[in-house]
Design an enzyme around this catalytic site. Sequence first.
Site, PDB file in Angstrom:
ATOM      1  N   ALA A 130       0.839  -0.988   0.077  1.00 38.77           N
ATOM      2  CA  ALA A 130       0.322   0.444   0.158  1.00 38.77           C
ATOM      3  C   ALA A 130       0.954   0.608  -0.071  1.00 38.77           C
ATOM      4  O   ALA A 130       1.770   1.301  -0.126  1.00 38.77           O
ATOM      5  CB  ALA A 130      -1.018  -0.436   1.459  1.00 38.77           C
ATOM      6  N   ASN A 131       0.252   2.485   0.252  1.00 37.13           N
ATOM      7  CA  ASN A 131       0.743   3.246   0.514  1.00 37.13           C
ATOM      8  C   ASN A 131       0.682   4.889   0.722  1.00 37.13           C
ATOM      9  O   ASN A 131      -0.890   4.174   1.984  1.00 37.13           O
ATOM     10  CB  ASN A 131       1.468   4.567  -1.247  1.00 37.13           C
ATOM     11  CG  ASN A 131      -0.184   4.131  -1.567  1.00 37.13           C
ATOM     12  OD1 ASN A 131      -0.931   5.747  -1.239  1.00 37.13           O
ATOM     13  ND2 ASN A 131      -0.625   3.337  -3.160  1.00 37.13           N
ATOM     14  N   HIS A 132       0.482   5.725   1.627  1.00 37.99           N
ATOM     15  CA  HIS A 132      -0.051   6.545   2.649  1.00 37.99           C
ATOM     16  C   HIS A 132      -0.267   7.399   1.841  1.00 37.99           C
ATOM     17  O   HIS A 132      -0.733   8.098   3.429  1.00 37.99           O
ATOM     18  CB  HIS A 132       2.186   7.648   3.386  1.00 37.99           C
ATOM     19  CG  HIS A 132       2.714   6.837   4.128  1.00 37.99           C
ATOM     20  ND1 HIS A 132       2.606   6.176   5.067  1.00 37.99           N
ATOM     21  CD2 HIS A 132       4.203   6.694   3.766  1.00 37.99           C
ATOM     22  CE1 HIS A 132       3.188   5.653   5.913  1.00 37.99           C
ATOM     23  NE2 HIS A 132       4.272   5.971   4.980  1.00 37.99           N
ATOM     24  N   SER A 133      -0.746   8.028   1.163  1.00 37.73           N
ATOM     25  CA  SER A 133      -2.433   8.864   0.238  1.00 37.73           C
ATOM     26  C   SER A 133      -3.686   8.318   1.517  1.00 37.73           C
ATOM     27  O   SER A 133      -4.000   7.342   1.449  1.00 37.73           O
ATOM     28  CB  SER A 133      -2.231   8.206  -0.798  1.00 37.73           C
ATOM     29  OG  SER A 133      -3.732   9.151  -1.783  1.00 37.73           O
TER      30      SER A 133
END
Length: 245
Positions: A33-36
């Site tokens: 995943a990512n931090h958005s």
Amino acid sequence: DEHGAVVQDLGGARVLISAGGTREEIDPVRFLANHSSGKQGFALAHAALARGAEVTLIAANVDLETPPGARRVEVLSAAELAEAVAAEREDADALVMAAAVADFTPAERAEEKIKKTGEDDVPVLALRRTEDVLAASVTDRRQRRGEAGAPAGTRVNPHVIVGFAAETGGEGRTSLELAREKARRKQADLLVFNDVSRGVFGAEDTAIEILDAEGADVDRAEGSKTAVAHAVLTQVASRLGNVRW
Ligand code: CTP
Ligand code: CA
């Protein structure tokens, strides 16, 4: 205006916004995943609604309430997001790609949870590239323009395509230089550059620079995500201008 009312300069325009961050499943219990947070995309949706737009929000793993009046389409992975954007974009006057889309996904998703075996056992995760949804949308529009044999100036939707670029700089290049190159490479009508070298994902305030397809400066804005959203939408509205939807 000076009384706080918002100009209805997107009245009737159909605005398609992707927001959030995609998740790529490794096995039934794990993902990349990512931090958005989705805050910028949702702020864009709120602002577009306030300016009279009809908003479809493609939301990837966003823990925020749907802006009243928006139609929300839920997606999880980059592949699902690509499919949703492809299904919706021809009906949109503007496409705003605020989502952080995974560039890589596991080459294979394990059917069962990946277990530790020996003492020093470390699995190797093979990845493959995902589709670049923004670039594919620009290419698809160019092809449909060609097929239409359209006389110059004929509108092919999405008439305005907006990308986002979060850059940190590196290898002797400033983040802004990298963003200008990305703008020229992607050929979106507008690229919103966000300097994340100090780590601003999820922060309330932000600073952006809006570039055109040649990488040239169009406008800049800083402050709340709402203020930034309005600056972006002012450029969208001006490019949609002079047309009846
Ligand atoms: N984007 C997309 N599909 C992808 C990756 C990115 O549509 N698979 C979109 C993002 O939504 C954003 C823009 O492309 O609007 C730029 O994303 P960014 O990650 O900055 O660009 P990349 O081309 O992926 O380049 P980088 O190698 O710097 O990540
Ligand atoms: Ca990327």
